[in-house]
Design a protein around this motif. Structure first.
Motif, mmCIF file in Angstrom:
data_model
loop_
_atom_site.group_PDB
_atom_site.id
_atom_site.type_symbol
_atom_site.label_atom_id
_atom_site.label_comp_id
_atom_site.label_asym_id
_atom_site.label_seq_id
_atom_site.Cartn_x
_atom_site.Cartn_y
_atom_site.Cartn_z
ATOM 1 N N LEU A 100 -4.477 7.363 13.905
ATOM 2 C CA LEU A 100 -4.889 6.096 13.298
ATOM 3 C C LEU A 100 -3.725 5.114 13.231
ATOM 4 O O LEU A 100 -3.855 4.011 12.729
ATOM 5 N N GLY A 101 -2.561 5.562 13.694
ATOM 6 C CA GLY A 101 -1.409 4.661 13.724
ATOM 7 C C GLY A 101 -0.521 4.806 12.505
ATOM 8 O O GLY A 101 0.408 4.044 12.303
ATOM 9 N N PHE A 102 -0.825 5.804 11.662
ATOM 10 C CA PHE A 102 0.019 6.017 10.487
ATOM 11 C C PHE A 102 0.854 7.280 10.709
ATOM 12 O O PHE A 102 0.739 7.953 11.718
ATOM 13 N N GLY A 103 1.699 7.589 9.734
ATOM 14 C CA GLY A 103 2.457 8.840 9.797
ATOM 15 C C GLY A 103 3.643 8.794 10.727
ATOM 16 O O GLY A 103 4.056 9.804 11.292
ATOM 17 N N ALA A 104 4.224 7.605 10.932
ATOM 18 C CA ALA A 104 5.388 7.502 11.809
ATOM 19 C C ALA A 104 6.682 7.800 11.045
ATOM 20 O O ALA A 104 7.774 7.684 11.589
ATOM 21 N N GLY A 105 6.526 8.149 9.788
ATOM 22 C CA GLY A 105 7.710 8.469 9.007
ATOM 23 C C GLY A 105 8.473 7.241 8.558
ATOM 24 O O GLY A 105 9.668 7.282 8.301
ATOM 25 N N MET A 106 7.755 6.116 8.497
ATOM 26 C CA MET A 106 8.404 4.874 8.080
ATOM 27 C C MET A 106 7.936 4.427 6.698
ATOM 28 O O MET A 106 8.420 3.440 6.164
ATOM 29 N N GLY A 107 6.982 5.162 6.135
ATOM 30 C CA GLY A 107 6.353 4.751 4.871
ATOM 31 C C GLY A 107 7.337 4.538 3.734
ATOM 32 O O GLY A 107 7.559 3.406 3.304
ATOM 33 N N LEU A 108 7.952 5.644 3.272
ATOM 34 C CA LEU A 108 8.871 5.524 2.135
ATOM 35 C C LEU A 108 10.080 4.627 2.438
ATOM 36 O O LEU A 108 10.426 3.785 1.616
ATOM 37 N N PRO A 109 10.730 4.802 3.610
ATOM 38 C CA PRO A 109 11.852 3.897 3.897
ATOM 39 C C PRO A 109 11.432 2.417 3.877
ATOM 40 O O PRO A 109 12.187 1.568 3.436
ATOM 41 N N ASN A 110 10.208 2.176 4.337
ATOM 42 C CA ASN A 110 9.688 0.809 4.340
ATOM 43 C C ASN A 110 9.479 0.273 2.923
ATOM 44 O O ASN A 110 9.742 -0.889 2.635
ATOM 45 N N ILE A 111 9.000 1.161 2.051
ATOM 46 C CA ILE A 111 8.795 0.749 0.655
ATOM 47 C C ILE A 111 10.153 0.410 0.035
ATOM 48 O O ILE A 111 10.316 -0.606 -0.628
ATOM 49 N N GLN A 112 11.111 1.279 0.311
ATOM 50 C CA GLN A 112 12.476 1.071 -0.192
ATOM 51 C C GLN A 112 13.017 -0.283 0.248
ATOM 52 O O GLN A 112 13.531 -1.066 -0.551
ATOM 53 N N LYS A 113 12.853 -0.532 1.562
ATOM 54 C CA LYS A 113 13.394 -1.754 2.150
ATOM 55 C C LYS A 113 12.762 -3.010 1.548
ATOM 56 O O LYS A 113 13.388 -4.056 1.463
ATOM 57 N N ASN A 114 11.506 -2.890 1.134
ATOM 58 C CA ASN A 114 10.785 -4.074 0.665
ATOM 59 C C ASN A 114 10.612 -4.153 -0.850
ATOM 60 O O ASN A 114 9.749 -4.865 -1.345
ATOM 61 N N SER A 115 11.410 -3.371 -1.591
ATOM 62 C CA SER A 115 11.319 -3.481 -3.044
ATOM 63 C C SER A 115 12.716 -3.629 -3.634
ATOM 64 O O SER A 115 13.706 -3.291 -3.002
ATOM 65 N N ASP A 116 12.760 -4.159 -4.849
ATOM 66 C CA ASP A 116 14.057 -4.330 -5.509
ATOM 67 C C ASP A 116 14.404 -3.116 -6.359
ATOM 68 O O ASP A 116 15.543 -2.899 -6.737
ATOM 69 N N PHE A 117 13.392 -2.331 -6.677
ATOM 70 C CA PHE A 117 13.603 -1.103 -7.439
ATOM 71 C C PHE A 117 12.537 -0.109 -7.012
ATOM 72 O O PHE A 117 11.366 -0.473 -6.869
ATOM 73 N N LEU A 118 12.935 1.137 -6.780
ATOM 74 C CA LEU A 118 11.964 2.159 -6.382
ATOM 75 C C LEU A 118 12.317 3.470 -7.058
ATOM 76 O O LEU A 118 13.467 3.913 -7.031
ATOM 77 N N LYS A 119 11.329 4.066 -7.710
ATOM 78 C CA LYS A 119 11.561 5.362 -8.349
ATOM 79 C C LYS A 119 10.414 6.280 -7.958
ATOM 80 O O LYS A 119 9.234 5.928 -8.101
ATOM 81 N N ILE A 120 10.764 7.451 -7.429
ATOM 82 C CA ILE A 120 9.734 8.417 -7.067
ATOM 83 C C ILE A 120 9.921 9.658 -7.922
ATOM 84 O O ILE A 120 10.996 10.262 -7.929
ATOM 85 N N THR A 121 8.887 9.992 -8.662
ATOM 86 C CA THR A 121 8.931 11.225 -9.452
ATOM 87 C C THR A 121 7.859 12.133 -8.890
ATOM 88 O O THR A 121 6.726 11.686 -8.684
#
Lengths: 136, 465
Positions: A100-121
Motif C-alpha cells: 500500500l506504499g507504507f512501511g518504508a521505515g520512515m514513519g517515526l523519523p519523519n514524525i521526529q523531523k516534523n515536530s518540535d517535541f516527541l515522546k514515545i512511551t
C-alpha cells in the motif's frame, strides 16, 4: 481547545480522518503554512502507524495559542526497541502494508523531523503512546 | 433576463480590465428558485441561499463553474463577453481553446472548425494549443532541471481553479505550483506581437479573444495569477458560439476549409486530462475532477507523494473538455479529440500552416508575481479570538442535527456552525433548532398557563364551579 478522536483500526480507508480534521482546524486558525505542513506530516504518520501496528486507538489534541499538543494512544503490541524503531529504514510492516506504499521505515523519523517535541512511551504487550508537540 | 454578477463590482466599459475581487460566476436572479443544488455541490462551500436566492461569498469562490453545471434551473451563468465585443477592435483575433475541437462529432479536420470560427467575424485565428506546446517545453525544462527539491512535486499552473484552490485551502502547497504563465496567455502575447509586425498595426488596434471552455479563465483575464496584466481583451464562452459554429461547420467541406491550423497534437491534447503530463517523460500524476484533486493534494500535504515529480491537476472531469462553458459530454469530447489526433498523426492529409511567432524566451513565460494565500478560511485575525470561535463552532456542530439538509441556506451543518460563529446566520435558520425552540416555548406556555396569580378571579371561580 481540546479534541478527542477514536481511530478505527479495521477501516484502513478511514485512516487519516483525525489528522485531516486537525489540519482543517489549523487552517481556520490561520496557522502559518510551513507549520501546517509539519503537523500534517507528523500526525498523519502517527495515525497511520497506529492503524498499521496497533489496530487503532485514540487521538487527543490540545490546541493552544502558541502550540499544539497531540497524544496518540494505543493498546497494541508495543515497541520493543524505540531507538531501533527511530532509525530511518527500519520497519516491521507486513508485505501487505508495504504494497500500500507504507512501511518504508520512515514513519517515526519523519514524525521526529516534523515536530518540535516527541515522546514515545511504550511497553511490550501493553501499548504505545506517542506525544507530539509543534510550536505554532 | 438580467445577469447579476455577485459582489459589488461594476464592470468597466472597455479600457482597464484588471479588477480585483472579480468573480465570473453570476446569477440570473429571476431563474433562481433558491433550491440547494448549487450550495451542496460547491467544492469550496462558497454559496448560501439568502432570501430565497443563491449568493456567492466572493472570497470563497474559485470560479470552478460547478454551480453552472449543476443548476437545474440554468440560473447560474458565467459573466463572459458576447461576440459583439469584438466589434470594438479594428483587427480581431480568435484564440480557440483545444477543447473547442471536442464539441463537434465527425469533424475530422481542425481546419474546418477554425475556418467556421473565422467566419464569425474574426480577421485571424490562432490555436491556443500552439501556446501549450511552448509551455510544454518550458515546463519540461524546469521540472527536469530544477534543483529545488522542496518544490517537488511541481503542480501544473495550467488550471486556474486549482491554483486558486491551493491559495485558499492548501496555502502550504503554493510553493509547489509551477511558476509558468498559461498557454492562452502565451498565445495572446505571441499573436498580438505577430499581427502587429505583419499587418503594421498598433497593439491597441488588435482585439484578442479567447474562445473558452472555462469560467475561471475569464476571471484570470481580470485578475491574473502570477502576472500583472492579461493580454486577452475578451473571453467568449464556447457554449455561446456553439450553435452558430455548428451551422457554419456543416456547410464547409474539407476542400473549402482555409488552412489555419498551426499546432501539433502535443498541444491539442492539453484539452484532455493527461495531455500536459503525457508530453513530458517524468514520474507524474494526472488527476481531474475537483474532488479527486482535493484528495491528491491532501496526500501531498501529508507527505505521501514525495516520489512524484509532477502533478497535472484539472478541476473539471476529463480536463478542460469538461469545462462549465462547453456543450458536449466530456467523454464524447475526448473521443472526438482523440479521433482528430489519430488523423493528425497518421498523415491523413490534414494540412497545417507555418506561422513564425518569433523566438520565445523562457524567462518571459515565468511568473512575475508571487502567489499568496487568500486566508479566506481564517476565523479571526487574532489567534486567541480565532481559537475561541473554533471552540464555539465545535459546540454548535454537536448541537446541530448533522444531517446536512441545507434548508438553512448553508451546505452543511458544519458550514452553518461557521456562519453562526461569524455572525452571518441565526440559530433559528435551522428548522430543527427552530422547531425545538417552538416546542420549548409551547411547553413553557402550558406551564405558564397553570401558574395564574393567586388573586385571579377566573381561577377561583373555576375552582368554585
Amino acid at each position: 481547545m481540546k479534541l478527542h478522536y477514536e481511530v478505527d483500526g479495521e477501516e484502513f480507508a478511514a485512516a487519516g480522518q483525525a489528522s485531516g480534521n486537525i489540519k482543517k482546524m489549523l487552517k481556520q486558525l490561520g496557522i502559518a503554512s510551513d507549520v501546517i505542513r509539519k503537523i500534517s506530516i507528523a500526525v498523519y504518520e502517527a495515525e497511520i502507524n497506529m492503524v498499521i501496528h496497533a489496530d487503532g486507538g485514540t487521538v487527543d489534541v490540545d490546541i493552544q495559542t502558541d502550540k499544539i499538543y497531540i497524544a496518540l494512544k494505543d493498546t497494541g503490541p508495543g515497541i520493543p526497541n524505540i531507538d531501533l524503531a527511530m532509525r530511518e529504514g527500519y520497519s516491521t510492516a507486513s508485505d501487505e502494508v508495504r504494497d500500500l506504499g507504507f512501511g518504508a521505515g520512515m514513519g517515526l523519523p519523519n514524525i521526529q523531523k516534523n515536530s518540535d517535541f516527541l515522546k514515545i512511551t511504550s511497553a511490550v504487550g501493553v501499548g504505545t503512546t506517542v506525544e507530539i508537540e509543534v510550536n505554532l | 433576463m438580467r445577469l447579476r454578477p455577485h459582489g459589488l463590482y461594476i464592470k468597466p466599459q472597455g479600457g482597464a480590465r484588471v479588477i480585483h475581487n472579480y468573480n465570473s460566476v453570476g446569477l440570473v436572479t429571476e431563474k433562481c428558485v433558491g433550491c440547494t443544488d448549487c450550495i451542496k455541490r460547491c467544492p469550496t462551500e462558497a454559496i448560501r441561499v439568502q432570501d430565497g436566492k443563491a449568493v456567492v461569498i466572493r472570497e470563497f469562490c474559485i470560479d470552478c463553474g460547478m454551480c453552472i453545471k449543476v443548476c437545474s434551473n440554468k440560473a447560474k451563468k458565467a459573466d463572459t463577453d458576447g461576440l459583439a465585443a469584438i466589434e470594438n477592435y479594428r483587427y480581431k483575433i480568435a484564440l480557440p481553446a483545444p477543447a473547442l475541437y471536442g464539441q463537434y462529432k465527425n469533424v475530422l479536420d481542425v481546419n474546418i472548425i477554425l475556418t467556421a470560427l473565422k467566419e464569425l467575424g474574426f480577421d485571424e485565428v490562432f490555436e491556443v494549443s500552439h501556446g501549450a506546446e511552448v509551455v510544454t517545453k518550458a515546463v519540461g525544462e524546469i521540472v527536469m532541471n530544477s534543483a529545488n527539491a522542496a518544490a517537488r512535486p511541481f503542480i501544473s499552473s495550467a488550471c486556474p481553479v486549482i491554483s486558486r484552490l491551493i491559495m485558499m485551502k492548501f496555502p502550504d502547497l503554493i510553493g509547489n505550483i509551477l511558476p509558468v504563465i498559461p498557454p492562452v496567455e502565451v498565445m495572446a502575447r505571441l499573436s498580438r506581437r505577430h499581427v502587429c509586425e505583419r499587418e503594421g498595426l498598433k497593439p491597441e488596434d488588435v482585439g484578442v479573444f479567447f474562445i473558452s471552455p472555462c469560467a475561471a479563465k475569464n476571471t484570470g483575464t481580470h485578475r491574473p495569477l502570477g502576472y500583472e496584466k492579461s493580454e486577452i481583451d475578451g473571453v467568449i464562452a464556447i457554449s455561446d458560439v456553439y450553435v452558430k459554429l455548428r451551422n457554419k461547420i456543416r456547410k464547409i467541406t474539407p476542400d473549402k476549409a482555409e488552412i489555419l491550423a498551426h499546432s501539433s497534437f502535443r498541444g491539442v491534447r492539453w484539452a484532455l486530462s493527461g495531455g500536459e503530463s503525457g508530453n513530458i517523460d517524468i514520474n507524474s500524476i494526472a488527476v481531474d475532477g475537483i474532488d479527486n484533486v482535493i484528495e491528491v493534494l491532501e496526500e501531498l500535504e501529508n507527505g505521501q507523494l514525495d516520489d512524484v515529480d509532477f502533478i497535472e491537476a484539472l478541476a473539471c472531469t476529463g480536463g478542460c473538455i469538461g469545462g462549465a462553458l462547453t456543450v458536449s459530454n466530456p467523454f464524447v469530447a475526448r473521443n472526438n479529440i482523440e479521433r482528430l489526433g489519430l488523423l493528425m498523426r497518421c498523415d491523413a492529409g490534414i494540412k497545417a500552416r507555418r506561422v513564425d511567432f518569433g523566438p520565445v524566451d523562457f524567462a518571459e513565460l515565468a511568473f512575475t508575481r508571487r502567489l499568496t494565500p487568500t486566508r479566506a478560511l481564517k476565523l479571526d485575525a487574532d489567534m486567541s479570538k480565532a481559537l475561541e470561535k473554533l471552540e464555539r463552532m465545535e459546540e454548535f456542530i454537536k448541537e446541530l442535527p448533522g444531517i446536512d439538509c441545507g434548508a438553512c441556506g448553508s451546505p452543511k451543518c458544519e458550514t452553518f456552525a461557521r456562519d453562526l460563529v461569524m455572525g452571518q446566520a441565526n440559530m433559528e435558520d435551522c428548522i430543527f433548532m427552530l422547531r425545538r425552540k417552538v416546542k420549548m416555548m409551547a411547553e413553557s406556555m402550558v406551564e405558564l398557563a397553570s401558574k395564574l396569580p393567586q388573586t385571579s378571579f377566573i381561577q377561583h371561580r373555576e375552582l368554585r364551579d
